[in-house]
Design a protein around this motif. Structure first.
Motif, PDB file in Angstrom:
ATOM      1  N   UNK A 128       0.835  -1.208   0.000  1.00  0.00           N
ATOM      2  CA  UNK A 128       0.000   0.000   0.000  1.00  0.00           C
ATOM      3  C   UNK A 128       0.870   1.258   0.000  1.00  0.00           C
ATOM      4  N   UNK A 129       1.919   1.249   0.809  1.00  0.00           N
ATOM      5  CA  UNK A 129       2.811   2.413   0.845  1.00  0.00           C
ATOM      6  C   UNK A 129       3.490   2.622  -0.511  1.00  0.00           C
ATOM      7  N   UNK A 130       3.887   1.538  -1.135  1.00  0.00           N
ATOM      8  CA  UNK A 130       4.532   1.621  -2.455  1.00  0.00           C
ATOM      9  C   UNK A 130       3.556   2.201  -3.482  1.00  0.00           C
ATOM     10  N   UNK A 131       2.325   1.709  -3.488  1.00  0.00           N
ATOM     11  CA  UNK A 131       1.334   2.192  -4.446  1.00  0.00           C
ATOM     12  C   UNK A 131       0.983   3.645  -4.165  1.00  0.00           C
ATOM     13  N   UNK A 132       0.899   4.001  -2.884  1.00  0.00           N
ATOM     14  CA  UNK A 132       0.569   5.376  -2.532  1.00  0.00           C
ATOM     15  C   UNK A 132       1.680   6.313  -2.982  1.00  0.00           C
ATOM     16  N   UNK A 133       2.917   5.946  -2.743  1.00  0.00           N
ATOM     17  CA  UNK A 133       4.027   6.818  -3.133  1.00  0.00           C
ATOM     18  C   UNK A 133       4.076   6.997  -4.648  1.00  0.00           C
ATOM     19  N   UNK A 134       3.711   5.947  -5.394  1.00  0.00           N
ATOM     20  CA  UNK A 134       3.686   6.069  -6.846  1.00  0.00           C
ATOM     21  C   UNK A 134       2.654   7.092  -7.288  1.00  0.00           C
ATOM     22  N   UNK A 135       1.531   7.156  -6.604  1.00  0.00           N
ATOM     23  CA  UNK A 135       0.490   8.143  -6.916  1.00  0.00           C
ATOM     24  C   UNK A 135       0.920   9.538  -6.495  1.00  0.00           C
ATOM     25  N   UNK A 136       1.585   9.642  -5.355  1.00  0.00           N
ATOM     26  CA  UNK A 136       1.955  10.943  -4.822  1.00  0.00           C
ATOM     27  C   UNK A 136       3.115  11.587  -5.592  1.00  0.00           C
ATOM     28  N   UNK A 137       3.923  10.774  -6.266  1.00  0.00           N
ATOM     29  CA  UNK A 137       5.080  11.331  -6.984  1.00  0.00           C
ATOM     30  C   UNK A 137       4.635  12.168  -8.166  1.00  0.00           C
TER      31      UNK A 137
END
Length: 199
Positions: free
Chosen positions: A190-199
């Motif tokens: 989830x953290x990985x997917x979230x960071x991909x969206x936030x970048x």
């Protein structure tokens, strides 16, 4: 640009461990399955989250589903505190996102009695900038209106929100009204997917 992260509670920020709770009573496998079908797996459970039925009405509905397990239904409903288990990462995760400048919000399907009895496992709620708990607003996910209500109440733009939930249909509903969405499988993913969206 994403400005807000919106979380579900159950199996995202705290464990909804109803199976372990039911097993803690020592029921046979047959009784366990009958009890699950009469309660958690039934449509009446969704009505508990909607907050339009009293405890007595809910218990009567569960019993009507299977009168053979009335005693067990009353036992599990008498104290649901142990059904929700704290995830120690919840508070730190919310604080980390807030420190980075993101708004942090909650949308959760939760019945009134369970919500009251499980407060000890939900201490991370004080970290959120706002929350919509289903029984309080008489709406449940994946109804689009519960997502819109969060945005109206807290002045958010749907397109500026990411919604994280362990149930795919709830995430899809969020996407349908303009939010980004992540289906929660585990914290690292989830953290990985979230960071991909936030970048």
């Amino acid at each position: 640009m994403i400005k807000n992260i919106v979380f579900d509670i159950g199996n995202v920020l705290a464990g909804f461990h109803w199976q372990d709770y039911f097993h803690s009573f020592g029921y046979s496998d047959e009784v366990f399955e009958q009890l699950a079908d009469a309660t958690v797996r039934s449509a009446v459970w969704n009505e508990m989250d909607r907050g339009k039925m009293s405890d007595d009405e809910l218990i009567a509905g569960f019993i009507a589903n299977n009168p053979a397990v009335e005693k067990e239904i009353r036992e599990i409903y008498a104290n649901m505190r142990d059904m929700i288990v704290r995830y120690d990462y919840a508070g730190p995760w919310l604080r980390e996102l807030k420190e980075r400048g993101y708004g942090v919000y909650i949308i959760s399907n939760f019945g009134e009695t369970a919500f009251a009895e499980c407060q000890g496992a939900l201490d991370f709620l004080s970290e959120a900038d706002g929350a919509i708990i289903s029984y309080q607003v008489k709406l449940v996910k994946p109804d689009h209106e519960i997502y819109h209500l969060l945005c109206r109440r807290y002045g958010l733009e749907e397109k500026e929100c990411v919604f994280i939930d362990d149930t795919a249909k709830n995430v899809e509903a969020a996407r349908e009204i303009g939010m980004k969405g992540i289906v929660f499988h585990n914290l690292a993913r989830a953290k990985e997917e979230l960071e991909a969206i936030l970048r």
